[in-house]
Every structure is written in C-alpha cells, then in structure tokens.
Write an enzyme that holds these catalytic residues in place. Structure first.
Site, PDB file in Angstrom:
ATOM      1  N   HIS A 380     -44.120-107.967 -20.233  1.00  0.00           N
ATOM      2  CA  HIS A 380     -44.193-107.542 -21.627  1.00  0.00           C
ATOM      3  C   HIS A 380     -45.317-108.276 -22.352  1.00  0.00           C
ATOM      4  O   HIS A 380     -45.541-109.472 -22.123  1.00  0.00           O
ATOM      5  CB  HIS A 380     -42.860-107.799 -22.342  1.00  0.00           C
ATOM      6  CG  HIS A 380     -41.849-106.714 -22.131  1.00  0.00           C
ATOM      7  ND1 HIS A 380     -41.639-105.705 -23.024  1.00  0.00           N
ATOM      8  CD2 HIS A 380     -41.010-106.478 -21.086  1.00  0.00           C
ATOM      9  CE1 HIS A 380     -40.698-104.896 -22.559  1.00  0.00           C
ATOM     10  NE2 HIS A 380     -40.300-105.342 -21.393  1.00  0.00           N
ATOM     11  N   SER A 397     -45.603 -99.450 -25.581  1.00  0.00           N
ATOM     12  CA  SER A 397     -45.677-100.667 -26.376  1.00  0.00           C
ATOM     13  C   SER A 397     -46.508-100.450 -27.642  1.00  0.00           C
ATOM     14  O   SER A 397     -46.195-100.972 -28.711  1.00  0.00           O
ATOM     15  CB  SER A 397     -46.274-101.811 -25.549  1.00  0.00           C
ATOM     16  OG  SER A 397     -45.362-102.218 -24.542  1.00  0.00           O
ATOM     17  N   ILE A 433     -39.693-111.345 -26.790  1.00  0.00           N
ATOM     18  CA  ILE A 433     -39.438-109.915 -26.642  1.00  0.00           C
ATOM     19  C   ILE A 433     -38.348-109.514 -27.621  1.00  0.00           C
ATOM     20  O   ILE A 433     -37.306-110.176 -27.714  1.00  0.00           O
ATOM     21  CB  ILE A 433     -39.005-109.569 -25.201  1.00  0.00           C
ATOM     22  CG1 ILE A 433     -40.102-109.962 -24.211  1.00  0.00           C
ATOM     23  CG2 ILE A 433     -38.684-108.066 -25.078  1.00  0.00           C
ATOM     24  CD1 ILE A 433     -39.675-109.847 -22.758  1.00  0.00           C
TER      25      ILE A 433
END
Length: 480
Positions: A380, A397, A433
């Site tokens: 991520h 994203s 995250i």
C-alpha cells in the site's frame, strides 16, 4: 486425494443460500398491491399410483388414511375411493367457491389425471383458470434417470396439450428429483417452474444459456398438512395459519416490501366440507382488505418477466482461475495471491456478491502468515506521499485518496502528512493504512495521530482490518 490439475475446478457449492439477501426487490405488484395471494389447486385424481395405471403398487401419499403404505400388485379400494371423492365432489365444491369469489386460480394438473377428467377440464377452461403441468403421473421421480425423467416431461407436455388444447406454460412436479428443475428448464418452453420452496418472491436461475424464472411454491400453507404430522385437524386451524401468514406479509407489504403468498390444496383433502370451511373463511377474510392481488401463477410470471427481467453478470464462483485472478487480483493491493488462494475455497452463489466474495478473500488473507500479510501492508502507498505526487498510484488508490480530498492538499497539509508518514513507518515498519472512504481529511489526520501511539501488535491488527475494509469498498464497485 490426488493433487488438483490446472484444468480441475476447485470445490464449488451449488446451493444458493443468499437469494435476495437483506434487500429484496420491490415486487411492484399491479395496482400497488401490498401482497399477491396465489391459490393453487393440485389436480392429481386419476394420475396417482395404481396398478390400473401400470404402476407396481397402490398409492400411499396424501390421503385421510393414517399410516397408509403401498400395496404391491394390488388395488387399494379405500385409497382409490378417497381420490375419487376429490374428482367427483371435492373439485366441484372448490370450483363453486372460487368462481363465486371471482378469484382465478392455477391448476397443477397431472397430465394423465386431466386426460381422465374431461368435465373438470372443461370447467377449468370455462373459468379461465390456468392449467399448469404437474407432470405425467403423480409418482415419485427421485429414482428416475435423467433420460427417463426427460422423456416423462416430454410426454406430459404432449398429453397436456392434447387434452387442454394448449401447452402448459408453468411446471410443478412436486415429487421431484434433484434433476427436475434443470431438465424442465432445458426443455425451454416454460415461463416458470415452481419446484422450489426457497423464497417469498419469484427469482431467476441460469441453466446454461437459458434464464429460467422460478416461482416458489409452499408445503406449509398447504392442505397436505391435513394428511401429515404435524398437521391440521380442523378447518379452523388451516384458516388460522393462513390468516397469520397473510397478516405478516400484508404488514411487510404496507411497509414497502410486497411479497407473494402461495396457498396449495387438493380436491380430496380441502374439498371435504369440514376442511373447506377454513379455506372459505380465509377467502372471506382477505376480501376485506384493500391492496390484495389474487392472480394466477402465469400472471405473476408475466409481471415478473416484464418488471424484473433477468440480469446476467460474470459470477465469481463460476470463473476459471485466470478470469478470477484477472478480475479480483488487485482487490488486495498488488497481492494477487490473495485472490488465487480464495479461488481454491469452496465458493458458491453466496460468493457472487461483494459481501460474499469479500469474505472469501479475507479468509485467504487471514490464514496467511504474518510475513505474507505484512507484504500486503507494504504494497500500500503512503497517504498523499511521493507516489501520489508522482501520479504512480493504482487506479483504485488514486480514486480512494481523491474521495477524501488527499489529491488537493495545501503545502501545510502535505507537510503534516509527510511527517506523520515518516514517524509512523519508522515506528511500525509499514505504511499507515486507512479506508479513506470512511473519512475526510480532518478525521484522517486525527486517526493518524491517535494510531501512531498504538503498540506494533495493535497497529498491525488494525492495519489488516483497514486493508479488508478497503477491499470491501473496491468489491462494491464491481459486484452486487
């Protein structure tokens, strides 16, 4: 067990345990009806097991004879006369009841029984009742081979058409096999099939390239319970059960979720005076309500075909590995192994929704090693970090960060995010995250500052939960 080859299909569970889920469609019944109450009369008299019909033994199912058993190679005079009562007296009592009430009904007609009942068939047609097919004979189909049952279906259609003048548009075997629904759908000429009891609304199934409408039937709002245990012993008990079911469904319809109520009965059972009184009481009861539609089943089928046509989409549980991974390999950021392992699970129709497939993907993620899960976290990007500035985020994203306004930060906000990212990664060894679709910039910053105070174990668990949350949002953009 031998290893699975590349061409083998992983385990699949064929039963549909999800249906419409928590949000069934608005039935949109004609006239804004709150409930569709649909009456079915099963006409089986003359189609039951009998050595006169070429069967091995007498009938033993659904009569007023307690504990009846087949009599091999013998006629059962009492059983025969009970069935004869249904044709001679019970049918006509019910005919008077429904024509008098102005309610059209559906007949489930056994083809060989119809062929032995010209007077009754003429009365059905005169009343404009629908005559659906109830199979060729009123016998068990569970032990028939597919070819044998397919031939029986074809002969039922032929004889039904010959006797009534038109082919049946609806089908219900009743004493069916596991193959019945598929075989009838494959025949290709039925507007609906009713050999299921799985819902309060019609629904579609896919049988190869055919979309087949299913209109579920009932075994509990059914006078067969007069002949089985536990069951009804008085007409009043039957009325009370039907009334309670109707009241619940009517209230649901008034609240905006209209349903269908099926009621099944038989000439030889409800046609008896003491039992018929309960059915008459129910007809009188519902006629005191506004917004009650009493259609034939074919009317429901025509409405559903028009109002709720089938909608096909690529179903995850039916996909091969390559198609599945191509579609869902990016749900967990740059970690297609999560999808690969999920595809090996026992998937079924329940996994064809966003929530269902999310569960399967999360299972494969949760059973992975900590190192594998950490690799997913490391895949991520930082929030509003260098990859975002360089426009090198994945499409998912990019969209997610934009939804919280992270693509339009002031210089001061960007500096704060950069410092928080640096501090967080230095402490935990993976990026911060968060499912940004749950937040705005202010709440993300507040959560960032709070979570950086967690222990590593706490934060690893929280980061994994956020990865799963992000995956759910991504799936909701792809699946129902």
């Amino acid at each position: 067990m031998s290893p699975m080859t590349a061409t083998d299909m992983p385990p699949r569970y064929p039963r549909n345990m999800i249906g419409y889920g928590a949000t069934p469609p608005d039935a949109q019944w004609p006239g804004g009806a709150k409930v569709a109450v649909q009456f079915v009369l099963n006409y089986e008299e003359g189609g039951e097991n009998n050595i006169l019909h070429g069967d091995a033994a007498s009938e033993a199912f659904l009569s007023d004879i307690p504990g009846a058993a087949p009599w091999p190679e013998q006629r059962h005079w009492n059983m025969e006369s009970i069935y004869e009562y249904g044709a001679r007296a019970g049918f006509w009592r019910l005919h008077r009841m429904f024509t008098g009430a102005g309610i059209p009904i559906t007949i489930y007609g056994v083809a060989t029984a119809l062929a032995r009942a010209p007077e009754q068939v003429a009365a059905m047609l005169e009343a404009e009742w629908e005559i659906a097919s109830h199979g060729l004979k009123w016998v068990e189909h569970k032990d028939m081979s597919p070819d044998e049952e397919r031939a029986a279906i074809a002969e039922a259609i032929r004889l039904h058409t010959e006797v009534t003048g038109t082919r049946p548009r609806g089908w219900y075997t009743g004493r069916c096999s596991v193959n019945t629904v598929r075989l009838v759908a494959e025949e290709g000429g039925f507007d609906y099939i009713s050999d299921t009891y799985d819902d309060d609304l019609p629904h579609w199934i896919e049988v190869d390239d055919r979309d087949q409408l299913i209109i579920p039937y009932t075994l509990e709002a059914n006078d067969m319970r007069f002949a089985t245990a536990p069951g009804y012993t008085t007409g009043e008990q039957f009325f009370q059960y039907l009334k309670d079911a109707f009241d619940v469904l009517y209230a649901e319809g008034a609240a905006g979720a209209p349903k269908m109520m099926s009621i099944g009965f038989h000439c030889r059972l409800i046609g008896r005076p003491g039992k018929a009184a309960g059915l008459q009481r129910f007809i009188d009861y519902i006629q005191g309500f506004e917004g009650v539609w009493c259609p034939r089943r074919i009317d429901i089928a025509e409405h559903w075909h028009k109002t709720h046509p089938p909608h096909r989409f690529a179903r995850p549980h039916q996909m091969g590995r390559g198609e599945f991974v191509a579609a869902y390999g990016g749900i967990f950021e740059h970690s297609q192994w999560v999808a690969e392992r999920a595809q090996d699970l026992e998937l079924g129709p329940a996994h064809d929704t966003a929530t269902g497939l999310h569960n399967a993907l999360c299972r494969s993620f949760r059973r992975a090693t900590e190192a594998e899960r950490k690799a997913v976290l490391l895949a991520h990007p930082d929030l509003a970090g260098r990859l975002a500035a360089a426009k090198r985020l994945t499409a998912e994203s990019t969209s997610e960060q934009a939804s919280a306004g992270l693509d339009a930060l002031t210089d001061a906000e960007r500096a704060i995010f950069t410092q928080l990212n640096t501090d967080y990664t230095a402490k935990f060894g993976f990026p911060f995250i968060i499912a940004v679709r749950d937040h705005d910039k202010a709440s993300i910053l507040a959560t960032f500052a709070r979570r950086v105070e967690n222990t590593r174990a706490e934060e690893f668990a929280e980061a994994c939960r956020q990865v799963e949350r992000i995956a759910l949002y991504r799936l909701k953009e792809l699946l129902p």
